[in-house]
Design a protein around this motif. Structure first.
Motif, PDB file in Angstrom:
ATOM      1  N   ASP A  43      87.325  78.052  50.844  1.00  0.00           N
ATOM      2  CA  ASP A  43      86.489  77.736  52.002  1.00  0.00           C
ATOM      3  C   ASP A  43      86.639  76.230  52.277  1.00  0.00           C
ATOM      4  OD1 ASP A  43      84.473  77.196  53.845  1.00  0.00           O
ATOM      5  OD2 ASP A  43      83.106  78.687  52.994  1.00  0.00           O
ATOM      6  N   THR A  99      81.007  69.525  50.487  1.00  0.00           N
ATOM      7  CA  THR A  99      80.733  69.074  49.120  1.00  0.00           C
ATOM      8  C   THR A  99      81.297  67.678  48.896  1.00  0.00           C
ATOM      9  OG1 THR A  99      80.656  71.311  48.193  1.00  0.00           O
ATOM     10  CG2 THR A  99      81.207  69.514  46.679  1.00  0.00           C
ATOM     11  N   PRO A 116      81.994  75.463  45.818  1.00  0.00           N
ATOM     12  CA  PRO A 116      83.175  75.674  46.671  1.00  0.00           C
ATOM     13  C   PRO A 116      84.493  75.288  45.999  1.00  0.00           C
ATOM     14  CG  PRO A 116      81.400  74.744  47.956  1.00  0.00           C
ATOM     15  CD  PRO A 116      80.949  74.698  46.529  1.00  0.00           C
ATOM     16  N   ALA A 164      83.429  74.384  53.402  1.00  0.00           N
ATOM     17  CA  ALA A 164      82.454  74.193  52.324  1.00  0.00           C
ATOM     18  C   ALA A 164      82.921  73.094  51.368  1.00  0.00           C
ATOM     19  CB  ALA A 164      82.241  75.503  51.579  1.00  0.00           C
TER      20      ALA A 164
END
Length: 343
Positions: free
Chosen positions: A20, A27, A12, A23
């Protein structure tokens, strides 16, 4: 807590369009949890590099270490600053025992090299086709990856954009280290280690290894009251801690990543640099890249970490200038039985 190291997808943060946000947040949260619980994790980089590239690096390392000893000795550490170049088998010592590996070390080039000054010499490359070009290209890729992971970690720690900018300014000219390491099989019934238990002293380590299993081992501390204990091979000052060694076997498409002691300071102790060791019973080749702070970086606890800890949190860690810290660690490498990772 699971004993399996987490696998984190950094993709991501590799995609600039479209961004995103959800996302990236996931992470960063995964990185934060991994640093809190393990200090080690797998980083999936299939979208960042062609997996054939690090394979080429280990092939080149294998070719170099297979050269006659007199050829390898032409790149001896003693030619330069006792940090850049080739170290013979068992030339380095960890925890008072010779490490059963040989290595070829490169550091960030410096202005006005002076081999009489620790760390201030010039890198020595083998005269093998493609070696220098391919290793220097990998350095550039890992420097980019280092900044990407640092940003993701900063967000996971809850840093503001301004705080991240300030931290980025401490690592944007990383005093990186790159190593090619060759491990012959340990002798049967040996009480030594290919590389003894130690913590990395910098920022982030990205390790690419061949598929040999059960070689890299990570020490996971167990909760108080746990009966699990395997403290064999720990440094004396660590040996009373309850814990166990787990294997960090290579996973295709991933590098093994761990945090160093600088992140312990930045996080004011929230994150722990984890003890690890190498135990080889077969030949193996490893290519670790150490993404470090700038040489002149003033490393101190971050406000974001102290916000998490609250007013009654942990005592503030002592700040360091990274270059001074590094010189204290490796300025006298291989001299008088003192090892790279000894205090």
């Amino acid at each position: 807590m699971s004993s399996a190291l987490p696998i984190i997808d950094i993709s991501p943060y590799l995609r600039s369009e479209p961004v995103d946000i959800a996302a990236r947040k996931a992470t960063s949260e995964a990185l934060h949890a991994a640093c809190l619980n393990f200090g080690f994790f797998y980083l999936s980089i299939t979208e960042f590099v062609d997996t054939a590239v690090p394979e080429e690096l280990t092939t080149l390392a294998r070719t170099f270490f297979a050269l006659p000893q007199e050829e390898k000795d032409k790149l001896s550490l003693s030619n330069q600053d006792n940090a850049r170049g080739y170290a013979r088998l068992k030339e380095n010592v960890t925890n008072g025992k010779a490490d059963n590996h040989e290595g070829l070390d490169f550091y960030r080039p410096v202005e006005s090299p002076d081999k009489s000054k620790p760390l201030w010499g010039e890198n020595q490359f083998p005269d093998l086709p493609g070696f220098r070009d391919k290793y220097e290209a990998w350095v550039e890729k890992m420097k980019i990856l280092g900044l990407i992971v640092m940003e993701a970690m900063a967000i996971g720690l809850g840093m503001t954009p301004d705080e991240w900018t300030e931290l980025r300014n401490q690592v944007d000219d990383s005093f990186w280290v790159m190593r090619a390491i060759g491990y012959p099989p340990l002798p049967e019934n040996s009480d030594g280690f290919s590389c003894g238990a130690h913590k990395d002293y910098g920022c982030l380590t990205f390790l690419y290894a061949d598929p040999t299993p059960s070689a890299l081992q990570v020490f996971l501390q167990q909760p108080e009251g746990s009966t699990a204990a395997d403290t064999t091979g720990l440094p004396v000052e660590q040996g009373a801690k309850a814990g166990a060694w787990i294997n960090a076997d290579p996973i295709p498409g991933c590098v093994v990543c761990n945090i160093g002691e600088m992140w312990e300071i930045w996080s004011n102790g929230l994150y722990k640099s984890t003890l690890h060791r190498v135990v080889h019973r077969s030949s193996n080749y490893r290519v670790p890249f150490f993404f470090e702070p700038n040489f002149d970086a003033h490393v101190k606890p971050l406000a974001a970490a102290k916000r998490i800890q609250g007013a009654d949190g942990a005592p503030e860690r002592r700040s360091v200038v990274y270059g001074d810290f590094l010189l204290a660690k490796v300025g006298n490498n291989f001299a008088g039985g003192k090892g790279r990772y000894d205090d």
